[in-house]
Design an enzyme around this catalytic site. Structure first.
Site, PDB file in Angstrom:
ATOM      1  N   LYS A 166       0.856  -1.199   0.000  1.00 54.69           N
ATOM      2  CA  LYS A 166       0.000   0.000   0.000  1.00 54.69           C
ATOM      3  C   LYS A 166       0.884   1.238   0.000  1.00 54.69           C
ATOM      4  O   LYS A 166       1.758   1.402   0.874  1.00 54.69           O
ATOM      5  CB  LYS A 166      -0.878  -0.029   1.243  1.00 54.69           C
ATOM      6  CG  LYS A 166      -2.198   0.684   1.108  1.00 54.69           C
ATOM      7  CD  LYS A 166      -2.981   0.491   2.407  1.00 54.69           C
ATOM      8  CE  LYS A 166      -4.386   0.958   2.323  1.00 54.69           C
ATOM      9  NZ  LYS A 166      -5.019   0.952   3.651  1.00 54.69           N
TER      10      LYS A 166
HETATM   11  C1  E4P Z   1      -8.448   1.877   3.528  1.00 57.16           C
HETATM   12  O1  E4P Z   1      -7.612   1.117   3.084  1.00 57.16           O
HETATM   13  C2  E4P Z   1      -8.314   2.565   4.811  1.00 57.16           C
HETATM   14  O2  E4P Z   1      -7.668   1.712   5.715  1.00 57.16           O
HETATM   15  C3  E4P Z   1      -9.634   2.917   5.448  1.00 57.16           C
HETATM   16  O3  E4P Z   1     -10.742   2.564   4.662  1.00 57.16           O
HETATM   17  C4  E4P Z   1      -9.677   4.286   6.046  1.00 57.16           C
HETATM   18  O4  E4P Z   1     -10.936   4.489   6.617  1.00 57.16           O
HETATM   19  P1  E4P Z   1     -11.238   5.603   7.740  1.00 57.16           P
HETATM   20  O5  E4P Z   1     -11.547   6.874   7.035  1.00 57.16           O
HETATM   21  O6  E4P Z   1     -12.440   5.048   8.455  1.00 57.16           O
HETATM   22  O7  E4P Z   1     -10.019   5.688   8.618  1.00 57.16           O
END
Ligand code: E4P
Length: 214
Positions: free
Chosen positions: A82
């Site tokens: 990522k």
């Molecule tokens: C995606 O890969 C992220 O980990 C996640 O969806 C972030 O979500 P949040 O806005 O609830 O922190």
């Protein structure tokens, strides 16, 4: 549509994987901090349950992200690296594409960012819809725009709807044809439930008990 769990909690992954509906997991540094467990062990445990586990690099320059990402990818074939949506991130996506390493571009908030990440060779892009809703914008409209653009071209990159907050987000993402949705555990746990299912099942069980009592 593929369903991913947005978590760094291995128990949650094992539980939902056992339902037979889980295609992957997304983690991020904040989720890892919340669990307080060893990152590599967590990722490797999750790789036993699903074929796609996104592990986020914490370096921000190309060289740092390259090193970290190559290490993560060497842990297990199910690891997806990522990478944040920055210009250094774009260089990193291009590099990993040439090495055959799968990537997930995180923190995508605009259609222009989505196009650049796809052109750089991202396997997955993650537009964050809940965080757009949080600042008074329409997160799902971003998904609609991206899917419209995707229909005009042959981008292989999968669109993963991230930062989901409630079951309706998953349904709307599916109606738009998004490839993947990542869902926090508390929202995932709501997906199989309906009050009429509970009421209906109770009535069937009660009536069956009457049949048995005869
Ligand atoms: C995606 O890969 C992220 O980990 C996640 O969806 C972030 O979500 P949040 O806005 O609830 O922190």
């Amino acid at each position: 549509m593929k369903l991913f769990l947005d978590t760094a909690n291995v128990k949650q992954v094992a539980e939902v994987a056992a339902w037979g509906v889980l295609d992957g997991v997304t983690t991020n540094p904040s989720l890892v901090m919340k669990e307080g467990k060893d990152f590599k062990e967590t990722v490797l445990e999750m790789c036993k349950h699903v074929p796609s586990v996104s592990a986020q690099v914490t370096a921000t320059d190309f060289e740092g992200m390259r090193k970290q990402g190559e290490e993560y990818a060497s842990w297990n074939k199910n690891v997806v690296v990522k990478v944040p949506m920055t210009t250094e991130g774009l260089k990193t996506l291009k590099h990993f594409k040439s090495k055959g390493i799968r990537t997930n571009t995180t923190l995508v908030f605009s259609p222009a960012q989505a196009i650049l990440a796809a052109k750089a060779g991202a396997t997955i892009i993650s537009p964050f819809i809940g965080r757009l809703d949080d600042i008074g914008e329409d997160g799902m409209n971003l998904i609609a725009e991206i899917m419209e653009i995707w229909r005009n071209y042959n981008f292989e990159t999968e669109v993963l709807v991230a930062s989901t907050r409630h079951p309706r987000h998953i349904v709307d993402a599916a109606r738009l044809g998004a490839h993947i949705c990542t869902v926090p555990y508390d929202v995932f746990a709501k997906l199989p439930k309906h009050s009429l299912t509970d009421i209906g099942l109770k009535k069937f069980m009660d009536d069956w008990a009457k049949v048995q009592g005869k």
